[in-house]
Scaffold this motif. Sequence first.
Motif: not given
Ligand code: C2E
Length: 397
Positions: A318-320, A373-375, A354-356, A294-296, A179-181
């Motif tokens: 998780d990406r870390s 991931g961004w890659f 997955v960035e590179d 299960i996320d992260d 989601v984005r605002w």
């Molecule tokens: P998430 O669910 O773990 O989403 C993945 C986040 O990692 C996303 O950030 C994405 O843009 C970012 N990402 C993807 N690929 C890469 C990469 O290669 N490198 C790096 N460094 N980052 C990458 P985003 O969009 O800023 O979202 C952050 C978190 O916000 C999400 O993590 C999720 O926990 C939460 N979120 C996003 N949308 C929603 C929603 O609709 N509802 C709820 N409850 N939480 C949301």
Amino acid sequence: MSTPGLKVLVVDDSRTVLRLLSRQLVSLGAGVVTPCDRGDAALERIADDPRATDLVFCDLNMPNMDGIELVRRLAQLDYQGALVFVSSENPRVLKSAERLATSLGLWVLGAEGKPIALERIGHFLELAASDRPRKAVAARVSYGPDELRTALAEGHLVNHYQPKIELATGRVAGFEALVRWRRGAELVFPDQFIPTAEEHGLIDELTRQVLLHALADLKRWREGGLSPHVAVNVSMENLTDLSFPEFVFAALEKYGIPGDNLILEVTESRVMRDRIVALDILTRLSMRRVGLSIDDFGTGHSSLAQLRELPFEELKVDRSFVHGASRDASRKAIGEASIGMARGLEMRTVAEGVEDTEDWDFVVASGCDLAQGWFIARAMPANSVPGWIAKWSPPVR
Ligand code: C2E
Ligand code: MG
Ligand code: MG
């Protein structure tokens, strides 16, 4: 790059190290080099004028005041210069020291074993001469509940979508809705308003909107002959409301989407509060074949036994533990262990971040099922998705 006039402090209880390192620094063009054989002496100099030092090379194991205590005091003094650890402690200790100093807000350039190579010293001098990166925290803004409530009411939240790729075939398996605002010309990222939504009772409405948008977009893609799944993030707060499954079923029906085309992602650290209600909700969702993920994974605190009790079929590492894993033994070990464990539990695995190319090669070799991931791609607006799928081809390695 030159390093004119950089003021460097070297702290080490060994006079041999002090002499050698100081000489090397001078030969590389450092401006003023001050050797200190005790932590407290170094601290005094910095306390006198925290801005008079640009870079500190610091040993860890010293009598009187060790490197860790020195670091704590530096943070208290609000030391703004750079810091490098040089120590013969094992790499794990060096890493913890680095992490601690970073958590305290210090600018850490690295940690090196002894003796430190000349070219590494040069590298750190160059880094220290560059501007200190702006602190991420300082740049972060948080928005108030009223503004967010209005944004929800006026439909200013939009979904972007990030692809998930099946590694065995290279095919696009699905998209995660992020989601984005849209706030005027600016696009605000979820980290800046999800916590507000959770704290002020707005997360239910937010999740419902994201889910409806995602299913509406999926319906359009399906009509265009595409059949990815969509994944929607749900907050733990959504899993305390027993009517949540009814809402999901009604939404699926409204758009004519089969349950197994939807995945709900729950962050691991939040999975376990209110276990019984969550178990009720998750079981009902999975009985209708809605996928649960299960996320992260790896950042939370739930035990493996607890995870197994809940009907999750997918685990996102998780990406870390993914990005940079090929260069970092502990990331790699945790990433690989998570993937292995999920496989043992017959869960699908997704590598996040997955960035590179190195990350890509790592996840392919790790036996992970899907990658994101961004890659591969950053999240994109819904109407870019069909075009992106048409152009996608997996990297040839
Ligand atoms: P998430 O669910 O773990 O989403 C993945 C986040 O990692 C996303 O950030 C994405 O843009 C970012 N990402 C993807 N690929 C890469 C990469 O290669 N490198 C790096 N460094 N980052 C990458 P985003 O969009 O800023 O979202 C952050 C978190 O916000 C999400 O993590 C999720 O926990 C939460 N979120 C996003 N949308 C929603 C929603 O609709 N509802 C709820 N409850 N939480 C949301
Ligand atoms: Mg997610
Ligand atoms: Mg994630």
